[in-house]
Write a protein that holds these residues in place. Structure first.
Motif, PDB file in Angstrom:
ATOM      1  N   GLY A  32       0.790  -1.232   0.000  1.00  0.00           N
ATOM      2  CA  GLY A  32       0.000   0.000   0.000  1.00  0.00           C
ATOM      3  C   GLY A  32       0.817   1.274   0.000  1.00  0.00           C
ATOM      4  O   GLY A  32       0.576   2.190  -0.794  1.00  0.00           O
ATOM      5  N   ASN A  33       1.792   1.363   0.894  1.00  0.00           N
ATOM      6  CA  ASN A  33       2.634   2.565   0.955  1.00  0.00           C
ATOM      7  C   ASN A  33       3.294   2.855  -0.382  1.00  0.00           C
ATOM      8  O   ASN A  33       3.345   3.998  -0.838  1.00  0.00           O
ATOM      9  CB  ASN A  33       3.740   2.388   2.001  1.00  0.00           C
ATOM     10  N   LEU A  34       3.826   1.813  -0.996  1.00  0.00           N
ATOM     11  CA  LEU A  34       4.565   1.983  -2.247  1.00  0.00           C
ATOM     12  C   LEU A  34       3.641   2.454  -3.359  1.00  0.00           C
ATOM     13  O   LEU A  34       4.001   3.312  -4.172  1.00  0.00           O
ATOM     14  CB  LEU A  34       5.248   0.668  -2.636  1.00  0.00           C
ATOM     15  N   ASP A  35       2.438   1.912  -3.390  1.00  0.00           N
ATOM     16  CA  ASP A  35       1.463   2.322  -4.415  1.00  0.00           C
ATOM     17  C   ASP A  35       1.127   3.806  -4.299  1.00  0.00           C
ATOM     18  O   ASP A  35       1.001   4.508  -5.308  1.00  0.00           O
ATOM     19  CB  ASP A  35       0.174   1.495  -4.296  1.00  0.00           C
ATOM     20  N   TYR A  36       0.969   4.275  -3.066  1.00  0.00           N
ATOM     21  CA  TYR A  36       0.604   5.683  -2.871  1.00  0.00           C
ATOM     22  C   TYR A  36       1.758   6.619  -3.222  1.00  0.00           C
ATOM     23  O   TYR A  36       1.544   7.698  -3.782  1.00  0.00           O
ATOM     24  CB  TYR A  36       0.101   5.921  -1.438  1.00  0.00           C
ATOM     25  N   ILE A  37       2.986   6.200  -2.901  1.00  0.00           N
ATOM     26  CA  ILE A  37       4.157   7.008  -3.288  1.00  0.00           C
ATOM     27  C   ILE A  37       4.282   7.026  -4.815  1.00  0.00           C
ATOM     28  O   ILE A  37       4.553   8.077  -5.413  1.00  0.00           O
ATOM     29  CB  ILE A  37       5.439   6.443  -2.638  1.00  0.00           C
ATOM     30  N   LYS A  38       4.057   5.894  -5.440  1.00  0.00           N
ATOM     31  CA  LYS A  38       4.126   5.815  -6.911  1.00  0.00           C
ATOM     32  C   LYS A  38       3.092   6.753  -7.547  1.00  0.00           C
ATOM     33  O   LYS A  38       3.398   7.515  -8.473  1.00  0.00           O
ATOM     34  CB  LYS A  38       3.885   4.374  -7.368  1.00  0.00           C
TER      35      LYS A  38
END
Length: 362
Positions: free
Chosen positions: A38-44
């Protein structure tokens, strides 16, 4: 510990550490199960808004020389959990390593706070880490100890995945779809029960302690229980966890955040899920049937459990039923607890983190 596997991994990466760093390349380190993505998706998504970036998902367990080269040539490298090979990887000064961590706040002790033997390798990892992102200045000391990292590298900018709660969600549709899938009346309130894993095996079968038949007899006309087992319980004890009474097993439900959003109440024990749930300002009950044993034998908390948790603690089915039936929950303690775990909750964590990085860490 020799950490031989991690050293070999580091050696392979270091073959490429003179690769030219591309200013627009961003890598995300993840496993093939895409845990905590989840965190990575939002940063992306936030970098995509800015435009002009290319993205690379580096899978820890799918090694290739090309993947090492792309990682070495990345301007920003994001992690979501610990990755021990970083201790033995030689990065370029132009790489920026950012540890987002997958959970908000600080609850159960972890990392160097409990495992003294791991402190040396955690320190080496932290020397290679440029920034550790947390949700509050109040917890920086805990994270400094857990990661063995300098406080100067810890930045209280928020948790990207928390931005989910500020998006436009059709709650009625989400709940309607859930109820239809599980053949439950939409009139019923959903109680999410998320117990954590215990090292002491005898306490992992929750239905040895929760009398679900009595629970449903008293509350079943108004409520339905949705049980979400911790992955370790699900993987190792699921066959032992059963009940003839009705409940919904949501252990494999893809989005834990959606479950939190559509539920009306959370029952948990020592799980850190309660920190995220607090933000929704909905009731939380702590069903801690093994509290004395847990406090004596498990890893402990960063605070006094009994006086700090944001909800009533109960030890039996009867107490649990009474609290729910009488709606005997002081929600003021939820807001007080939230203030200790989050500096700001505004749906702009991803934006803040990306702004910080693109402004050269200022």
């Amino acid at each position: 510990m020799s950490y031989l596997k991690h050293k070999v991994y580091g050696f392979l990466f270091n073959l490429f550490n003179h690769t030219q760093v591309e200013e627009n390349r961003i890598s995300f380190i993840i496993d093939s199960r895409e845990s905590f993505k989840g965190n990575l998706d939002y940063i992306k998504k936030e970098f995509e808004k800015r435009g002009g970036f290319e993205f690379n998902f580096f899978y820890k367990d799918k090694l290739s020389l090309n993947s090492f080269k792309k990682l070495a040539g990345s301007r920003y490298i994001f992690l979501n959990d610990n990755f021990f090979p970083i201790a033995f990887m030689k990065f370029s000064p132009d790489n920026t390593i950012v540890q987002l961590w997958h959970a908000p706040g600080a609850s159960k002790k972890f990392g160097g706070s409990v495992d003294v033997g791991s402190r040396d390798i955690l320190k080496r990892i932290s020397e290679n880490t440029d920034y550790l992102i947390v949700t509050s200045k109040n917890i920086e000391d805990y994270y400094a100890e857990a990661f063995q990292i300098s406080k100067s590298k810890i930045k209280s900018l928020g948790l990207p995945r928390m931005d989910y709660y500020f998006e436009n969600h059709d709650l009625n549709k989400l709940k309607a779809d859930f109820c239809e899938r599980h053949n439950v009346s939409q009139d019923k309130k959903i109680i999410l029960y998320a117990p954590t894993f215990r090292d002491e095996e005898k306490y992992n079968n929750v239905f040895n302690f929760l009398d679900l038949e009595k629970f449903n007899e008293v509350l079943g006309s108004d409520y339905v229980l949705a049980l979400r087992l911790h992955p370790k319980i699900k993987d190792f004890y699921k066959n032992d966890i059963s009940s003839k009474s009705q409940y919904i097993d949501v252990s494999d439900f893809e989005s834990e955040q959606e479950l939190m959003l559509i539920s009306d109440m959370l029952i948990t024990d020592y799980s850190s899920i309660m920190i995220e749930y607090c933000v929704l300002d909905k009731p939380i009950i702590f069903f801690a049937y093994d509290l004395d044993s847990y406090l004596a034998s498990e890893r402990g908390f960063y605070y006094d459990f009994k006086s700090t948790v944001p909800g009533p603690i109960v030890y039996s089915t009867d107490e649990l039923i009474d609290i729910i039936k009488n709606n005997d929950i002081d929600k003021n303690i939820i807001s007080t607890f939230v203030e200790t775990q989050f500096d700001v909750i505004d749906g702009k964590s991803s934006e803040r983190i990306v702004d910080f990085l693109l402004n050269e860490g200022r």
